[in-house]
Design a protein around this motif. Structure first.
Motif, PDB file in Angstrom:
ATOM      1  N   ALA A  19      76.252  32.393 112.361  1.00 59.42           N
ATOM      2  CA  ALA A  19      75.656  32.387 111.025  1.00 59.42           C
ATOM      3  C   ALA A  19      74.517  31.381 110.981  1.00 59.42           C
ATOM      4  CB  ALA A  19      76.717  32.044 109.990  1.00 59.42           C
ATOM      5  N   LEU A  20      73.336  31.844 110.631  1.00 59.66           N
ATOM      6  CA  LEU A  20      72.168  30.957 110.551  1.00 59.66           C
ATOM      7  C   LEU A  20      71.684  30.754 109.125  1.00 59.66           C
ATOM      8  CD1 LEU A  20      70.135  32.234 113.631  1.00 59.66           C
ATOM      9  CD2 LEU A  20      71.614  30.225 113.480  1.00 59.66           C
ATOM     10  N   LEU A  21      72.315  31.446 108.177  1.00 55.27           N
ATOM     11  CA  LEU A  21      71.942  31.297 106.766  1.00 55.27           C
ATOM     12  C   LEU A  21      73.062  30.637 105.967  1.00 55.27           C
ATOM     13  CD1 LEU A  21      70.153  34.704 106.019  1.00 55.27           C
ATOM     14  CD2 LEU A  21      69.254  32.650 107.098  1.00 55.27           C
ATOM     15  N   GLY A  22      74.009  29.992 106.658  1.00 52.34           N
ATOM     16  CA  GLY A  22      75.142  29.375 105.979  1.00 52.34           C
ATOM     17  C   GLY A  22      76.333  30.318 105.952  1.00 52.34           C
ATOM     18  N   THR A  23      77.520  29.738 105.735  1.00 51.50           N
ATOM     19  CA  THR A  23      78.737  30.553 105.725  1.00 51.50           C
ATOM     20  C   THR A  23      79.379  30.647 104.347  1.00 51.50           C
ATOM     21  OG1 THR A  23      80.039  28.608 106.400  1.00 51.50           O
ATOM     22  CG2 THR A  23      79.239  30.072 108.149  1.00 51.50           C
ATOM     23  N   THR A  24      79.302  29.606 103.536  1.00 52.42           N
ATOM     24  CA  THR A  24      79.861  29.634 102.189  1.00 52.42           C
ATOM     25  C   THR A  24      78.737  29.825 101.188  1.00 52.42           C
ATOM     26  OG1 THR A  24      79.631  27.256 101.792  1.00 52.42           O
ATOM     27  CG2 THR A  24      81.632  28.001 102.956  1.00 52.42           C
ATOM     28  N   PRO A  25      79.038  30.206  99.939  1.00 59.43           N
ATOM     29  CA  PRO A  25      77.977  30.318  98.941  1.00 59.43           C
ATOM     30  C   PRO A  25      77.164  29.031  98.796  1.00 59.43           C
ATOM     31  CG  PRO A  25      79.954  31.396  98.132  1.00 59.43           C
ATOM     32  CD  PRO A  25      80.337  30.707  99.405  1.00 59.43           C
ATOM     33  N   THR A  26      77.851  27.888  98.821  1.00 58.40           N
ATOM     34  CA  THR A  26      77.135  26.614  98.696  1.00 58.40           C
ATOM     35  C   THR A  26      76.218  26.388  99.880  1.00 58.40           C
ATOM     36  OG1 THR A  26      78.914  25.642  97.390  1.00 58.40           O
ATOM     37  CG2 THR A  26      77.404  24.116  98.485  1.00 58.40           C
ATOM     38  N   GLU A  27      76.741  26.618 101.080  1.00 54.32           N
ATOM     39  CA  GLU A  27      75.917  26.436 102.272  1.00 54.32           C
ATOM     40  C   GLU A  27      74.705  27.353 102.262  1.00 54.32           C
ATOM     41  OE1 GLU A  27      79.056  24.914 105.716  1.00 54.32           O
ATOM     42  OE2 GLU A  27      78.088  26.872 105.893  1.00 54.32           O
ATOM     43  N   LYS A  28      74.903  28.601 101.865  1.00 52.06           N
ATOM     44  CA  LYS A  28      73.780  29.540 101.824  1.00 52.06           C
ATOM     45  C   LYS A  28      72.691  29.044 100.871  1.00 52.06           C
ATOM     46  CE  LYS A  28      76.535  33.622 103.057  1.00 52.06           C
ATOM     47  NZ  LYS A  28      75.822  33.993 104.289  1.00 52.06           N
ATOM     48  N   GLY A  29      73.116  28.495  99.745  1.00 50.60           N
ATOM     49  CA  GLY A  29      72.150  27.959  98.799  1.00 50.60           C
ATOM     50  C   GLY A  29      71.398  26.779  99.369  1.00 50.60           C
ATOM     51  N   ILE A  30      72.110  25.865 100.023  1.00 50.57           N
ATOM     52  CA  ILE A  30      71.472  24.679 100.593  1.00 50.57           C
ATOM     53  C   ILE A  30      70.516  25.072 101.721  1.00 50.57           C
ATOM     54  CG2 ILE A  30      71.883  22.536 101.870  1.00 50.57           C
ATOM     55  CD1 ILE A  30      74.556  22.311 100.339  1.00 50.57           C
ATOM     56  N   VAL A  31      70.969  25.973 102.585  1.00 52.91           N
ATOM     57  CA  VAL A  31      70.119  26.392 103.708  1.00 52.91           C
ATOM     58  C   VAL A  31      68.821  27.012 103.203  1.00 52.91           C
ATOM     59  CG1 VAL A  31      69.904  28.065 105.592  1.00 52.91           C
ATOM     60  CG2 VAL A  31      71.974  26.688 105.391  1.00 52.91           C
ATOM     61  N   MET A  32      68.931  27.925 102.247  1.00 52.49           N
ATOM     62  CA  MET A  32      67.723  28.598 101.783  1.00 52.49           C
ATOM     63  C   MET A  32      66.831  27.687 100.962  1.00 52.49           C
ATOM     64  SD  MET A  32      68.041  31.226 103.476  1.00 52.49           S
ATOM     65  CE  MET A  32      66.465  31.935 102.972  1.00 52.49           C
ATOM     66  N   SER A  33      67.435  26.732 100.258  1.00 51.43           N
ATOM     67  CA  SER A  33      66.625  25.759  99.524  1.00 51.43           C
ATOM     68  C   SER A  33      65.807  24.900 100.492  1.00 51.43           C
ATOM     69  CB  SER A  33      67.514  24.869  98.656  1.00 51.43           C
ATOM     70  OG  SER A  33      68.026  25.594  97.564  1.00 51.43           O
ATOM     71  N   TRP A  34      66.459  24.435 101.563  1.00 50.44           N
ATOM     72  CA  TRP A  34      65.718  23.635 102.538  1.00 50.44           C
ATOM     73  C   TRP A  34      64.677  24.479 103.270  1.00 50.44           C
ATOM     74  CZ3 TRP A  34      64.350  18.920 103.475  1.00 50.44           C
ATOM     75  CH2 TRP A  34      65.075  17.880 102.902  1.00 50.44           C
ATOM     76  N   ASN A  35      65.008  25.715 103.560  1.00 46.24           N
ATOM     77  CA  ASN A  35      64.036  26.566 104.239  1.00 46.24           C
ATOM     78  C   ASN A  35      62.798  26.788 103.367  1.00 46.24           C
ATOM     79  OD1 ASN A  35      63.755  28.116 106.789  1.00 46.24           O
ATOM     80  ND2 ASN A  35      63.462  29.830 105.391  1.00 46.24           N
ATOM     81  N   ALA A  36      63.027  27.001 102.087  1.00 47.98           N
ATOM     82  CA  ALA A  36      61.901  27.178 101.167  1.00 47.98           C
ATOM     83  C   ALA A  36      61.075  25.901 101.065  1.00 47.98           C
ATOM     84  CB  ALA A  36      62.415  27.590  99.788  1.00 47.98           C
TER      85      ALA A  36
END
Length: 211
Positions: free
Chosen positions: A83-100
């Motif tokens: 998983a490169l976009l996070g595994t939990t809903p929180t992680e997915k949000g953090i990953v995409m926020s940092w990517n943006a």
């Protein structure tokens, strides 16, 4: 039909996709599009990607994805592990926020500097089929913005192995390529960013970084 990836090896944008695909272990047929010769503006390439940008990924059903965000979303669904976009809903949000944030505060300033100062990019200050004149003021804004992002990233990496979560993610891919890209304009992080340099050395050592 096979997965076909349209690439230009020296460019940072397709490199982001190459690293992600390598991390996922997704095999593609690669076609080089030489931007130094303007091949991205050719009629043949416009049939594949009318936006004249690289990368482009042609899927097995003929669908064409023409940006890193779309390629990443497809790859995560096509092959969920690792998983490169996070595994939990929180992680997915953090990953995409940092990517943006890396896109807006890191890549954009570097691109503004390069595209508005390079002699080879006169009247090509923005990618795509339409020519736009260089604006020196945008380069100056980029030079002012980029050090602020390095400082923020340095603080984020204090005591951390990876940027967004405890696991390697697309945010690490984006930041790695952004930092290497910043060397093109001689504004890479320096000795006053030891955490960035530690992190950069580690992620650069991953096999995918050579993709």
């Amino acid at each position: 039909m096979p997965l076909t990836f349209y690439d230009f090896t020296p460019a940072p944008s397709p490199r982001r996709a190459r690293i992600l695909l390598a991390e996922k272990g997704i095999d593609v047929d690669t076609v080089q599009v030489d931007m130094t010769k303007g091949e991205q503006l050719s009629d043949d390439y416009k049939k594949i990607n009318p936006s004249c940008t690289i990368p482009a990924l042609v899927l097995e059903d003929g669908t064409v994805l023409t940006d890193n965000a779309g390629i990443a979303a497809w790859a995560e669904a096509y092959k969920p592990e690792p998983a490169l976009l996070g595994t939990t809903p929180t992680e997915k949000g953090i990953v995409m926020s940092w990517n943006a944030r890396i896109d807006f505060e890191g890549f954009m300033p570097v691109a503004e500097i390069l595209r508005n100062t390079s002699k080879g990019m006169q009247d090509r200050a923005i990618t795509g089929p339409t020519n736009f004149a260089q604006l020196p003021e945008l380069a100056e804004r980029g030079r002012a913005r980029l050090p602020l992002f390095w400082d923020a990233l340095e603080q984020r990496l204090v005591g951390r192995e990876f940027i967004a979560t405890d696991n390697y993610s697309i945010a690490d891919i984006s930041a790695l390529v952004c930092i290497d890209f910043s060397a093109w304009v001689k504004m890479a992080p320096g000795d006053d960013h030891p955490n960035i340099k530690r992190w950069h050395a580690a992620v650069s050592a991953r096999p995918s970084a050579k993709a």
